[in-house]
Design a protein around this motif. Structure first.
Motif, PDB file in Angstrom:
ATOM      1  N   ARG A  64       0.851  -1.129  -0.056  1.00  0.00           N
ATOM      2  CA  ARG A  64       0.001  -0.105   0.243  1.00  0.00           C
ATOM      3  C   ARG A  64       0.844   1.060   0.014  1.00  0.00           C
ATOM      4  O   ARG A  64       2.081   1.388   0.925  1.00  0.00           O
ATOM      5  N   VAL A  65       0.613   2.152  -0.947  1.00  0.00           N
ATOM      6  CA  VAL A  65       1.037   3.349  -0.778  1.00  0.00           C
ATOM      7  C   VAL A  65       0.515   4.553  -0.475  1.00  0.00           C
ATOM      8  O   VAL A  65      -0.770   4.859  -1.071  1.00  0.00           O
ATOM      9  N   TRP A  66       0.648   5.448   0.708  1.00  0.00           N
ATOM     10  CA  TRP A  66       0.050   6.292   1.196  1.00  0.00           C
ATOM     11  C   TRP A  66       0.363   7.512   0.673  1.00  0.00           C
ATOM     12  O   TRP A  66       1.802   7.701   0.293  1.00  0.00           O
ATOM     13  N   HIS A 108       4.351   6.731  -9.527  1.00  0.00           N
ATOM     14  CA  HIS A 108       5.605   7.316 -10.026  1.00  0.00           C
ATOM     15  C   HIS A 108       6.781   6.769  -9.432  1.00  0.00           C
ATOM     16  O   HIS A 108       6.641   5.987  -8.144  1.00  0.00           O
ATOM     17  N   PRO A 109       7.948   6.788  -9.929  1.00  0.00           N
ATOM     18  CA  PRO A 109       9.303   6.202  -9.187  1.00  0.00           C
ATOM     19  C   PRO A 109       9.460   7.288  -7.969  1.00  0.00           C
ATOM     20  O   PRO A 109       9.048   8.347  -7.999  1.00  0.00           O
ATOM     21  N   GLY A 110      10.497   6.585  -7.194  1.00  0.00           N
ATOM     22  CA  GLY A 110      10.710   7.371  -6.122  1.00  0.00           C
ATOM     23  C   GLY A 110      11.278   6.453  -4.944  1.00  0.00           C
ATOM     24  O   GLY A 110      11.652   5.265  -5.100  1.00  0.00           O
ATOM     25  N   VAL A 111      11.481   7.133  -3.951  1.00  0.00           N
ATOM     26  CA  VAL A 111      12.199   6.260  -2.634  1.00  0.00           C
ATOM     27  C   VAL A 111      11.076   6.553  -1.694  1.00  0.00           C
ATOM     28  O   VAL A 111      10.515   7.559  -1.412  1.00  0.00           O
ATOM     29  N   CYS A 112      10.549   5.370  -1.176  1.00  0.00           N
ATOM     30  CA  CYS A 112       9.638   5.142  -0.199  1.00  0.00           C
ATOM     31  C   CYS A 112      10.129   4.607   1.099  1.00  0.00           C
ATOM     32  O   CYS A 112      11.019   3.964   1.218  1.00  0.00           O
ATOM     33  N   GLU A 113       9.690   5.181   2.105  1.00  0.00           N
ATOM     34  CA  GLU A 113       9.816   4.580   3.598  1.00  0.00           C
ATOM     35  C   GLU A 113       8.594   3.933   3.934  1.00  0.00           C
ATOM     36  O   GLU A 113       7.632   4.340   3.405  1.00  0.00           O
ATOM     37  N   GLY A 114       8.636   3.436   4.977  1.00  0.00           N
ATOM     38  CA  GLY A 114       7.381   2.622   5.811  1.00  0.00           C
ATOM     39  C   GLY A 114       7.624   1.676   6.666  1.00  0.00           C
ATOM     40  O   GLY A 114       8.935   1.680   7.110  1.00  0.00           O
ATOM     41  N   HIS A 115       6.844   0.645   6.642  1.00  0.00           N
ATOM     42  CA  HIS A 115       7.045  -0.444   7.651  1.00  0.00           C
ATOM     43  C   HIS A 115       6.429  -1.762   6.849  1.00  0.00           C
ATOM     44  O   HIS A 115       5.562  -1.609   6.110  1.00  0.00           O
ATOM     45  N   VAL A 159       2.196  -7.072   4.963  1.00  0.00           N
ATOM     46  CA  VAL A 159       2.060  -5.778   4.473  1.00  0.00           C
ATOM     47  C   VAL A 159       2.741  -4.874   4.615  1.00  0.00           C
ATOM     48  O   VAL A 159       3.684  -4.532   5.419  1.00  0.00           O
ATOM     49  N   LEU A 160       3.163  -4.490   3.401  1.00  0.00           N
ATOM     50  CA  LEU A 160       4.309  -3.028   3.096  1.00  0.00           C
ATOM     51  C   LEU A 160       3.492  -1.803   3.107  1.00  0.00           C
ATOM     52  O   LEU A 160       2.885  -1.554   2.033  1.00  0.00           O
ATOM     53  N   ASP A 161       3.327  -0.982   4.299  1.00  0.00           N
ATOM     54  CA  ASP A 161       2.803   0.317   3.996  1.00  0.00           C
ATOM     55  C   ASP A 161       4.026   1.448   3.844  1.00  0.00           C
ATOM     56  O   ASP A 161       4.845   1.256   4.722  1.00  0.00           O
ATOM     57  N   LEU A 162       3.778   1.942   2.617  1.00  0.00           N
ATOM     58  CA  LEU A 162       4.772   2.854   2.141  1.00  0.00           C
ATOM     59  C   LEU A 162       4.258   4.317   2.010  1.00  0.00           C
ATOM     60  O   LEU A 162       3.157   4.328   1.677  1.00  0.00           O
ATOM     61  N   TRP A 163       5.192   5.241   1.938  1.00  0.00           N
ATOM     62  CA  TRP A 163       4.861   6.563   1.670  1.00  0.00           C
ATOM     63  C   TRP A 163       6.030   7.157   0.884  1.00  0.00           C
ATOM     64  O   TRP A 163       7.255   6.793   1.248  1.00  0.00           O
TER      65      TRP A 163
END
Length: 173
Positions: A64-66, A108-115, A159-163
């Motif tokens: 999931r991308v937030w 879009h491409p990019g760097v995501c952080e999350g848990h 679950v990968l929660d990313l932003w």
């Protein structure tokens, strides 16, 4: 805090591992793979390794991308912080020797952080061990073993929660 995109796929944890990586990240990382034994999910920025306790029953992977940071889900068995870089905007869920289980295109491409968080990991492993012992004692056929895996009462889920935290770095010539 709106959800931007969500993708779910089932994958077999070949050698007890499912891998998530950017479509252009060809080389794996032995150190991250080793770290997944103690951390459950570990990575090097371009690869994430999700470590199951069993090698055969398919697990569910949800990405999931937030638009903003999120708390880890309540009721999960465990969670770890993750970073995932995608220069292409495409993430692949891979099953090592079995090949890709699926892929998703990010907005879009990019760097995501999350848990990363997980549930059902131990219960699925316990079921796997019980079926393996019973199958050996009763000499189950391959079809019967497949039926047992399909009948697992618990879904092992990651679950990968990313932003997004920044754009990808420009590629060098």
């Amino acid at each position: 805090m709106p959800l931007i995109t969500e993708y779910t796929v089932r994958a077999r944890p070949d050698r007890r591992v499912v891998e998530v990586y950017d479509a252009d990240a060809y080389l794996g990382d032995d150190d991250a793979l080793t770290a997944s034994r103690s951390q459950v999910v570990a990575g090097n920025g371009y690869h994430l390794y999700l470590r199951s306790l069993q090698p055969d029953i398919p697990v569910q992977i949800t990405m999931r991308v937030w638009d903003h940071p999120q708390p880890h889900p309540a009721g999960c068995e465990g969670h770890v912080p993750v970073t995932l870089k995608s220069d292409t905007g495409e993430l692949v869920v891979n099953q090592f020797t079995l090949g890709p289980a699926g892929a998703t295109q990010l907005p879009h491409p990019g760097v995501c952080e999350g848990h990363a968080s997980w549930t059902g990991r131990q219960a699925t492993a316990d079921y796997y061990d019980q079926c393996t012992a019973q199958g050996a004692a009763e000499r189950w056929t391959p079809d019967r073993i497949g039926q047992a895996w399909a009948a697992c009462p618990t879904v092992e889920s990651y679950v990968l929660d990313l932003w997004y935290v920044r754009e990808p770095e420009p590629l060098e010539d």
